[in-house]
Design a protein around this motif. Structure first.
Motif, PDB file in Angstrom:
ATOM      1  N   ASP A 120       0.937  -1.175  -0.083  1.00 42.57           N
ATOM      2  CA  ASP A 120      -0.073  -0.055  -0.031  1.00 42.57           C
ATOM      3  C   ASP A 120       0.827   1.357   0.001  1.00 42.57           C
ATOM      4  OD1 ASP A 120      -2.249   1.425  -0.128  1.00 42.57           O
ATOM      5  OD2 ASP A 120      -2.634   1.302   2.153  1.00 42.57           O
ATOM      6  N   GLY A 121       0.646   2.127  -0.955  1.00 39.93           N
ATOM      7  CA  GLY A 121       1.197   3.174  -1.126  1.00 39.93           C
ATOM      8  C   GLY A 121       2.756   3.442  -1.798  1.00 39.93           C
ATOM      9  N   ARG A 122       3.098   2.054  -2.231  1.00 39.14           N
ATOM     10  CA  ARG A 122       4.427   1.829  -2.895  1.00 39.14           C
ATOM     11  C   ARG A 122       4.042   1.600  -4.425  1.00 39.14           C
ATOM     12  NH1 ARG A 122       3.824   1.629   2.516  1.00 39.14           N
ATOM     13  NH2 ARG A 122       5.651   1.279   3.728  1.00 39.14           N
ATOM     14  N   VAL A 123       5.223   1.947  -5.245  1.00 43.16           N
ATOM     15  CA  VAL A 123       5.085   1.764  -6.653  1.00 43.16           C
ATOM     16  C   VAL A 123       6.516   1.084  -7.003  1.00 43.16           C
ATOM     17  CG1 VAL A 123       3.661   3.677  -7.048  1.00 43.16           C
ATOM     18  CG2 VAL A 123       6.243   4.269  -6.980  1.00 43.16           C
ATOM     19  N   GLU A 124       6.391   0.237  -8.090  1.00 45.12           N
ATOM     20  CA  GLU A 124       7.661  -0.211  -8.727  1.00 45.12           C
ATOM     21  C   GLU A 124       8.294   0.587  -9.776  1.00 45.12           C
ATOM     22  OE1 GLU A 124       8.451  -4.190 -11.338  1.00 45.12           O
ATOM     23  OE2 GLU A 124       7.211  -4.401  -9.426  1.00 45.12           O
ATOM     24  N   TRP A 125       9.643   0.718  -9.772  1.00 42.56           N
ATOM     25  CA  TRP A 125      10.256   1.302 -10.858  1.00 42.56           C
ATOM     26  C   TRP A 125      11.282   0.508 -11.141  1.00 42.56           C
ATOM     27  CZ3 TRP A 125       9.491   6.144 -12.572  1.00 42.56           C
ATOM     28  CH2 TRP A 125       8.909   6.836 -11.940  1.00 42.56           C
ATOM     29  N   GLY A 126      11.473   0.387 -12.652  1.00 41.47           N
ATOM     30  CA  GLY A 126      12.310  -0.863 -13.163  1.00 41.47           C
ATOM     31  C   GLY A 126      13.431   0.050 -13.732  1.00 41.47           C
ATOM     32  N   VAL A 127      14.717  -0.548 -13.420  1.00 43.82           N
ATOM     33  CA  VAL A 127      15.935   0.060 -14.198  1.00 43.82           C
ATOM     34  C   VAL A 127      16.688  -1.035 -14.712  1.00 43.82           C
ATOM     35  CG1 VAL A 127      18.113   1.016 -13.263  1.00 43.82           C
ATOM     36  CG2 VAL A 127      16.048   1.676 -11.961  1.00 43.82           C
ATOM     37  N   ALA A 173      30.426  -2.622 -14.014  1.00 46.36           N
ATOM     38  CA  ALA A 173      30.597  -1.741 -13.125  1.00 46.36           C
ATOM     39  C   ALA A 173      29.500  -0.812 -12.604  1.00 46.36           C
ATOM     40  CB  ALA A 173      31.890  -1.038 -13.030  1.00 46.36           C
ATOM     41  N   LEU A 174      28.930  -0.134 -13.779  1.00 51.59           N
ATOM     42  CA  LEU A 174      27.852   0.667 -13.392  1.00 51.59           C
ATOM     43  C   LEU A 174      26.741  -0.080 -12.663  1.00 51.59           C
ATOM     44  CD1 LEU A 174      26.617   3.585 -13.643  1.00 51.59           C
ATOM     45  CD2 LEU A 174      25.894   2.752 -15.778  1.00 51.59           C
ATOM     46  N   ALA A 175      26.187  -1.181 -13.347  1.00 51.97           N
ATOM     47  CA  ALA A 175      25.414  -2.048 -12.765  1.00 51.97           C
ATOM     48  C   ALA A 175      25.287  -2.410 -11.450  1.00 51.97           C
ATOM     49  CB  ALA A 175      24.826  -3.190 -13.878  1.00 51.97           C
ATOM     50  N   ARG A 176      26.458  -2.586 -11.006  1.00 55.93           N
ATOM     51  CA  ARG A 176      26.686  -3.295  -9.549  1.00 55.93           C
ATOM     52  C   ARG A 176      26.495  -1.907  -8.488  1.00 55.93           C
ATOM     53  NH1 ARG A 176      29.155  -8.143  -9.077  1.00 55.93           N
ATOM     54  NH2 ARG A 176      29.759  -9.066 -10.990  1.00 55.93           N
ATOM     55  N   THR A 177      27.205  -0.864  -9.119  1.00 60.20           N
ATOM     56  CA  THR A 177      27.193   0.466  -8.165  1.00 60.20           C
ATOM     57  C   THR A 177      25.828   0.697  -8.198  1.00 60.20           C
ATOM     58  OG1 THR A 177      29.364   0.958  -8.909  1.00 60.20           O
ATOM     59  CG2 THR A 177      28.091   2.913  -7.973  1.00 60.20           C
ATOM     60  N   LEU A 178      25.157   0.960  -9.321  1.00 60.84           N
ATOM     61  CA  LEU A 178      23.813   1.392  -9.101  1.00 60.84           C
ATOM     62  C   LEU A 178      22.980   0.505  -8.529  1.00 60.84           C
ATOM     63  CD1 LEU A 178      21.917   3.955 -10.604  1.00 60.84           C
ATOM     64  CD2 LEU A 178      21.667   2.317 -12.411  1.00 60.84           C
ATOM     65  N   LEU A 208      21.902  -5.191 -16.236  1.00 61.32           N
ATOM     66  CA  LEU A 208      21.057  -5.007 -14.912  1.00 61.32           C
ATOM     67  C   LEU A 208      19.614  -5.041 -15.674  1.00 61.32           C
ATOM     68  CD1 LEU A 208      20.906  -4.671 -12.177  1.00 61.32           C
ATOM     69  CD2 LEU A 208      21.077  -2.362 -12.661  1.00 61.32           C
ATOM     70  N   ASN A 209      18.959  -5.997 -14.876  1.00 55.70           N
ATOM     71  CA  ASN A 209      17.438  -5.868 -15.025  1.00 55.70           C
ATOM     72  C   ASN A 209      16.638  -6.006 -13.726  1.00 55.70           C
ATOM     73  OD1 ASN A 209      14.688  -6.058 -16.014  1.00 55.70           O
ATOM     74  ND2 ASN A 209      14.987  -8.095 -16.572  1.00 55.70           N
ATOM     75  N   ALA A 210      16.489  -4.843 -13.022  1.00 50.67           N
ATOM     76  CA  ALA A 210      16.151  -4.720 -11.603  1.00 50.67           C
ATOM     77  C   ALA A 210      14.761  -4.092 -11.362  1.00 50.67           C
ATOM     78  CB  ALA A 210      17.189  -4.117 -10.868  1.00 50.67           C
ATOM     79  N   ALA A 211      13.942  -4.284 -10.450  1.00 52.23           N
ATOM     80  CA  ALA A 211      12.986  -3.747  -9.931  1.00 52.23           C
ATOM     81  C   ALA A 211      13.077  -3.297  -8.648  1.00 52.23           C
ATOM     82  CB  ALA A 211      11.794  -4.620 -10.181  1.00 52.23           C
TER      83      ALA A 211
END
Length: 265
Positions: A120-127, A173-178, A208-211
């Motif tokens: 409740d009150g949350r959303v999902e962002w995909g990166v 490297a960017l994927a891990r840091t991000l 990277l395929n993350a949520a």
């Protein structure tokens, strides 16, 4: 529709606000709610020749049918999510009549209630982070159409391989840091399997395929954090999508079993 089968999109709490105009389920009409003990299932009647157990298994191998069904499924869940908290169910969750829907609500009640409270009150962002290993490095000189000899050919191949490796290294490297940084900003993060470029149609290799599950009111800060990390470098790309209904965080109640478990008879 000559069938007692009901397709179930999501579980919600009772709500009074109407869905956005024009939202239709798989039968071409707005989905309706089946309420039971303080929970509701958003449903549409569907045809047995499409959604009975045997034809459904066949349809799940038909990519065109699957894509059309998934689009409607997501549109309905998105409409629900615009007016209330919704727990998405797995694509092609089908019950036999309202009694079957009530049994589904009873059997999953504890999980549904827990998920509604958590989401409740949350959303999902995909990166996503992509490595375009076909991109030439900055400042590289264009090569002649044909190498002068075998040695020149091997030299070019070596340069290309090293270039691809360097792009991949920067993207990794960017994927891990991000992911580390965004996981600290989000309430939860989930790594998905990298997408196959041939299936997704996206250029480059998905690294990277993350949520991420983010309180709605913190979304602006989360988006800014992603944009601050967009690289100024050739061959590496960051893609941000959302906000979505929190599909990735609905857990087992979203249906992680196989086709036989999509049925509540």
């Amino acid at each position: 529709m000559g069938s007692d089968l009901l397709y179930v999109y999501a579980i919600v709490r009772p709500f009074a606000e109407p869905l956005p105009a024009g939202v239709c389920g798989l039968d071409g009409t707005p989905p309706r709610l089946v309420e039971h003990r303080g929970l509701c299932a958003a449903v549409s009647p569907v045809r047995a020749e499409d959604f009975d157990a045997t034809p459904l298994r066949d349809h799940l191998e038909d990519l065109d049918w699957l894509a059309a069904t998934a689009t409607t499924h997501q549109e309905v869940i998105g409409a629900l999510f615009s007016v209330t908290c919704a727990v998405p169910l797995r694509l092609a969750t089908v019950c036999r009549g309202e009694d079957g829907v009530r049994r589904l609500l009873d059997s999953g009640r504890a999980d549904f209630v827990s998920a509604l409270e958590r989401l409740d009150g949350r959303v999902e962002w995909g990166v996503k982070v992509y490595a375009d290993t076909g991109t030439a490095p900055a400042g590289a000189q264009p090569t002649r159409a044909r190498p002068a000899d075998g040695r020149e050919y091997l030299r070019r191949r070596l340069v290309q391989r090293r270039s691809r490796e360097e792009v991949w290294r920067r993207a990794d490297a960017l994927a891990r840091t991000l992911h580390t940084e965004l996981s600290r900003r989000a309430e939860a993060g989930r790594l998905h399997r990298p997408q196959n470029a041939r299936l997704s149609g996206e250029p480059g290799e998905n690294v990277l395929n993350a949520a991420y599950l983010v309180p709605r009111e913190q979304s602006e800060e989360f988006v800014a954090a992603v944009r601050d990390r967009v690289p100024d470098t050739d061959g590496v790309r960051v893609e941000l999508t959302g906000p979505w209904a929190p599909y990735s965080f609905a857990g087992a109640v979203a249906g992680e079993a196989g086709p036989d478990a999509e049925w509540e008879t």
